[in-house]
Design a protein around this motif. Structure first.
Motif, PDB file in Angstrom:
ATOM      1  N   GLY A  59       0.752  -1.086   0.502  1.00 42.84           N
ATOM      2  CA  GLY A  59      -0.333  -0.007   0.107  1.00 42.84           C
ATOM      3  C   GLY A  59       0.561   1.616  -0.407  1.00 42.84           C
ATOM      4  N   LYS A  60      -0.275   3.092   0.595  1.00 44.17           N
ATOM      5  CA  LYS A  60       0.579   3.461   0.454  1.00 44.17           C
ATOM      6  C   LYS A  60       1.320   3.497   0.972  1.00 44.17           C
ATOM      7  N   LEU A  61       2.451   3.300   1.271  1.00 42.57           N
ATOM      8  CA  LEU A  61       3.657   4.147   3.302  1.00 42.57           C
ATOM      9  C   LEU A  61       4.016   4.587   3.149  1.00 42.57           C
ATOM     10  N   GLY A  62       4.540   5.585   1.766  1.00 42.36           N
ATOM     11  CA  GLY A  62       5.344   6.307   2.165  1.00 42.36           C
ATOM     12  C   GLY A  62       6.277   7.449   1.837  1.00 42.36           C
ATOM     13  N   LEU A  63       7.293   8.138   1.121  1.00 38.95           N
ATOM     14  CA  LEU A  63       8.652   8.265   0.424  1.00 38.95           C
ATOM     15  C   LEU A  63       9.480   8.162   0.834  1.00 38.95           C
ATOM     16  N   GLY A  64       9.517   8.396   2.556  1.00 42.11           N
ATOM     17  CA  GLY A  64      10.807   7.870   2.939  1.00 42.11           C
ATOM     18  C   GLY A  64      11.024   6.676   3.073  1.00 42.11           C
ATOM     19  N   THR A  65      10.181   5.468   3.730  1.00 47.57           N
ATOM     20  CA  THR A  65      10.255   4.625   3.990  1.00 47.57           C
ATOM     21  C   THR A  65      10.320   3.025   2.752  1.00 47.57           C
ATOM     22  N   ALA A  66       9.908   4.376   1.621  1.00 51.06           N
ATOM     23  CA  ALA A  66      10.112   3.490   0.079  1.00 51.06           C
ATOM     24  C   ALA A  66      11.803   2.906  -0.402  1.00 51.06           C
ATOM     25  N   TYR A  67      12.510   4.631   0.671  1.00 52.35           N
ATOM     26  CA  TYR A  67      13.998   4.855   0.238  1.00 52.35           C
ATOM     27  C   TYR A  67      13.855   3.553   0.661  1.00 52.35           C
TER      28      TYR A  67
END
Length: 242
Positions: A76-84
Motif C-alpha cells: 500500500g501507500k506507505l510513504g516516500l521515506g520508507t520507500a527509500y
C-alpha cells in the motif's frame, strides 16, 4: 580528475505510485544515460500498490532491461521515506541515487552528479534548484513561492549550508545513507531535509549540482496542505534536536 572504480555500481531507487505512463520513459532515459557513460547501474522500482497498473508495466521493464531493473513492491501507500529504506534493502550498489519518476528529475544530470562526487570525494551530492543556473519550470507563482519559502525558512532556522533542502534528487555513498537512515527518524515529506541536516551535523560533505526542475509530465502532484504543515513541524523538530 578522479577515476571511477570498475567495481562502482550505481543503484537508482525509484519510488512509484500511479506512474504507469512515466515509468517506461524514465527507465529508457536511465538506460541511455548510464550506457553512454559506460557505468554499471541498476534500477530498483519500489511501487506502493499503484491501482493504475504501474506494477504490470514494471514487470515488463524488468524483462526488457534485464539484469538492470528489479521491482520490489509494497502492499500500500506507505510513504516516500520508507520507500527509500525498503529499496535500499535490495539495492546492490555502493552508490545510491534517489529521484522521482515523474520527470521533475531528468537523468541527464546524473553524470554531472557522479563527476562532482568523484572529483570532490563528497559523501552526498544533491541536485539544487536554487543555486547556479538551477531553476524550476512549470510551477505557478504560488508553488514557487511555497518551495522557495520552505527552503528559506529551513535555512534560517537550521543553517545547514545547503541551498535546496527539500530536493529529492541526490547521490549518496551507500555506507553514508545507511548510517543516516539509522540516525534519522523522519520518513515523510521532511526526510530529505532531515538527512541533509543530520549529515551536516555529523560533519559529512555535501556537494551541489544545479538542476532544471520540471513539473511532472503525467499524473497529479502529491504535495498538499498536510505535507506543508508536516514540513514546518519537521523543521522545528530538527531545530530542537540538533
Amino acid at each position: 580528475m578522479a577515476k571511477s572504480s570498475r567495481k562502482d555500481l550505481y543503484s537508482v531507487i525509484l519510488p512509484t505510485f500511479n506512474e504507469r505512463q512515466n515509468l517506461p520513459i524514465i527507465t529508457w532515459l536511465l538506460n541511455r544515460t548510464f550506457s553512454e557513460q559506460k557505468l554499471d547501474w541498476e534500477l530498483v522500482i519500489v511501487d506502493d500498490g499503484s491501482p493504475d497498473g504501474t506494477q504490470d508495466v514494471a514487470k515488463q521493464l524488468v524483462k526488457a532491461y534485464a539484469p538492470h531493473v528489479q521491482l520490489q513492491p509494497r502492499t500500500g501507500k506507505l510513504g516516500l521515506g520508507t520507500a527509500y529504506v525498503h529499496g535500499l534493502k535490495f539495492a546492490k550498489g555502493n552508490y545510491i541515487i534517489i529521484m522521482d519518476a515523474d520527470f521533475s528529475h531528468h537523468p541527464k544530470f546524473i553524470p554531472q552528479m557522479i563527476e562532482k562526487q568523484r572529483v570532490g570525494g563528497y559523501d552526498i551530492v544533491t541536485g539544487t534548484r536554487y543555486a547556479g543556473n538551477g531553476g524550476v519550470y512549470g510551477w505557478d507563482l504560488k508553488r514557487k513561492l511555497t518551495s522557495k519559502g520552505a527552503n528559506i525558512f529551513a535555512d534560517t532556522v537550521l543553517r545547514p549550508g545547503v541551498s535546496d533542502l527539500t530536493g529529492s534528487f541526490r547521490l549518496y555513498k551507500r555506507s553514508i545513507l545507511e548510517k543516516l537512515f539509522e540516525s534519522t527518524d523522519a520518513r515523510g515529506f521532511t526526510m530529505q531535509m532531515a538527512l541533509a541536516v543530520t549529515a551536516k551535523a555529523k560533519g559529512l560533505s555535501i556537494g551541489e549540482v544545479p538542476i532544471s526542475f520540471v513539473d511532472r509530465v503525467y499524473g497529479d502532484s502529491k504535495l498538499g496542505g498536510e505535507e506543508i504543515v508536516e514540513y514546518a513541524k519537521g523543521v522545528l523538530q530538527l531545530w530542537w534536536t540538533t
